[in-house]
Design an enzyme around this catalytic site. Structure first.
Site, PDB file in Angstrom:
ATOM      1  N   ASN A  27      67.786  19.009  19.059  1.00  0.00           N
ATOM      2  CA  ASN A  27      68.029  20.178  18.216  1.00  0.00           C
ATOM      3  C   ASN A  27      67.056  20.147  17.048  1.00  0.00           C
ATOM      4  O   ASN A  27      67.316  19.542  16.018  1.00  0.00           O
ATOM      5  CB  ASN A  27      69.475  20.189  17.721  1.00  0.00           C
ATOM      6  CG  ASN A  27      69.832  21.490  17.023  1.00  0.00           C
ATOM      7  OD1 ASN A  27      68.951  22.246  16.614  1.00  0.00           O
ATOM      8  ND2 ASN A  27      71.105  21.759  16.877  1.00  0.00           N
ATOM      9  N   CYS A  30      68.226  24.257  14.491  1.00  0.00           N
ATOM     10  CA  CYS A  30      69.456  24.767  13.862  1.00  0.00           C
ATOM     11  C   CYS A  30      69.159  25.330  12.473  1.00  0.00           C
ATOM     12  O   CYS A  30      68.567  24.651  11.637  1.00  0.00           O
ATOM     13  CB  CYS A  30      70.490  23.657  13.766  1.00  0.00           C
ATOM     14  SG  CYS A  30      72.032  24.196  12.993  1.00  0.00           S
ATOM     15  N   SER A 186      77.864  32.273  23.746  1.00  0.00           N
ATOM     16  CA  SER A 186      78.616  33.416  23.214  1.00  0.00           C
ATOM     17  C   SER A 186      79.513  34.034  24.277  1.00  0.00           C
ATOM     18  O   SER A 186      80.632  34.464  23.993  1.00  0.00           O
ATOM     19  CB  SER A 186      77.662  34.477  22.657  1.00  0.00           C
ATOM     20  OG  SER A 186      76.910  33.963  21.582  1.00  0.00           O
ATOM     21  N   CYS A 360      63.334  59.861  25.364  1.00  0.00           N
ATOM     22  CA  CYS A 360      64.484  60.630  25.862  1.00  0.00           C
ATOM     23  C   CYS A 360      65.292  59.825  26.874  1.00  0.00           C
ATOM     24  O   CYS A 360      66.531  59.870  26.889  1.00  0.00           O
ATOM     25  CB  CYS A 360      64.021  61.944  26.481  1.00  0.00           C
ATOM     26  SG  CYS A 360      62.784  61.755  27.800  1.00  0.00           S
TER      27      CYS A 360
END
Length: 389
Positions: A27, A30, A186, A360
């Site tokens: 890591n 973070c 998540s 569009c």
């Protein structure tokens, strides 16, 4: 995770290897207060530190194998997106001996400010806050960019993708972008670990679709609208009337549909309609390895895009729900290339003014209502009155 201290990383790596870890992830990304302490983000933004830390850990993450010989375990550097060029960091991780990288960690941001100027979330009686890492669907475009850029620059280098993989379809996007595997977090928080089964069955279905030539025009598990319109057994049947779908127009459309059904009743379904077994695959079902990086050759710089194949928008009036979103966005943010009938609320493309920007298409709430089709000749921009006149 540790600061830029060789002994700390070596102790952690050796301990993890001896404890039986299959791999270690470093890591170095973070953002939650770690950068201020010289850890996490502070290491991952410095290419020299990334290379050194990967080398320290790779040399230390060893253990005695079943044959009695020392063996190293895979090492992955988790990269931060909060940097100018993530590819440079990935290259330095590889030079340092990392077996692969994880892309991406969370994106630094400020979550929310309420109407009274207090932050959410906040801490303490003063309601103070700080910058933190944002994850989930919002960062998927950034994650896809990082994964594909690393895959293009470092062919064959293992990439673990993370950041917005909320479904089997989005997981497949990461695989197509060059990821060797996909991590989720998540999505588990929003559901639970059973999401793994959903992703597995979803990927199996998506791979199965690729082995059926009769389904090659499908977009994932979505039937092409043109094919659906020609199949009377698919509902809803849009029809081909070219009139709006509200008020008295809707009533008229229903009457036309009823008359059409009288003249042409639904056909008798074929003998094998809805019957198992399903049609046999016309080719082998691809494996996950077969699709990894499939999209990478199509991703590149702007100048590599075709400058000759011009397109123009085309609106299907029978799928249109007459909301006017395409007209409003083109009129206020685009090229004023759409007209809007004040009575029928049917939009129409002004071909000579349409640049093919797809704005569009982006705002239309109806899938396949607006398509980009080949333009009859190149688009010639109108730059107004020449300066010398």
């Amino acid at each position: 995770m540790a600061g830029y201290n060789q002994e700390d990383w070596e102790v952690l790596a050796k301990g993890a290897a001896e404890a039986g870890a299959d791999a270690v992830e470093l890591n170095m990304s973070c953002p939650h207060g770690m950068g201020e302490r010289g850890m996490g983000l502070a290491c991952g933004q410095n290419p020299d530190m990334v290379e050194d830390i990967c080398r320290w850990v790779k040399n230390a993450a060893v253990r005695k194998g079943a044959n009695g010989k020392m063996e190293s375990i895979p090492v992955f550097a988790k990269l931060t997106p909060n940097i100018t060029d993530i590819v440079d960091i990935a290259k330095r991780a590889k030079i340092g001996g990392a077996d692969g990288v994880t892309a991406i960690n969370t994106v630094s941001g400020l979550m929310h400010l309420r109407s009274d100027a207090k932050a959410w979330p906040n801490v303490g009686s003063e309601g103070r806050t700080t910058y933190g890492g944002m994850s989930g669907n919002a960062i998927r475009p950034m994650a896809l960019k990082a994964v594909s850029a690393i895959a293009k620059a470092l062919p064959g280098f293992a990439i673990l993708a993370t950041g917005g993989a909320d479904s089997a379809h989005s997981a497949m996007q990461f695989l197509h972008a060059g990821a060797s595997g996909v991590q989720i977090c998540s999505a588990v928080q929003n559901q639970d670990y059973t999401v793994i089964h959903d992703y597995k069955s979803g990927l199996q279905a998506l791979l199965y679709l690729k082995c059926r030539e009769d389904l090659e025009s499908w977009n994932g598990q979505s039937r092409p609208i043109k094919e659906a319109r020609e199949n009377p057994w698919v509902r809803p049947y849009p029809g081909k009337y070219g009139i709006p779908d509200f008020g008295p127009y809707h009533k008229k459309k229903e009457e036309l549909r009823a008359e059409e059904r009288k003249k042409q009743p639904l056909p008798v379904p074929p003998a094998n309609f809805g019957v198992r077994p399903a049609p046999q695959p016309s080719m082998p079902v691809p494996s996950i390895n077969d699709i990894i990086g499939a999209a990478v050759p199509r991703i590149g710089a702007w100048h590599e895009l075709s400058q000759k194949e011009h397109v123009v928008a085309e609106i299907d009036p029978d799928l249109c729900i007459n909301c006017g979103k395409c007209y409003m966005t083109c009129n206020d943010n685009g090229y004023q290339a759409i007209t809007f009938d004040e009575m029928t609320h049917l939009p129409e493309i002004v071909t000579e003014d349409c640049t093919g920007c797809t704005l569009c298409v982006s705002v239309c709430p109806v899938i396949d209502c607006i398509e980009m089709v080949e333009r009859n000749g190149p688009y010639v921009p109108n730059r107004g009155i020449p300066i010398d006149q």
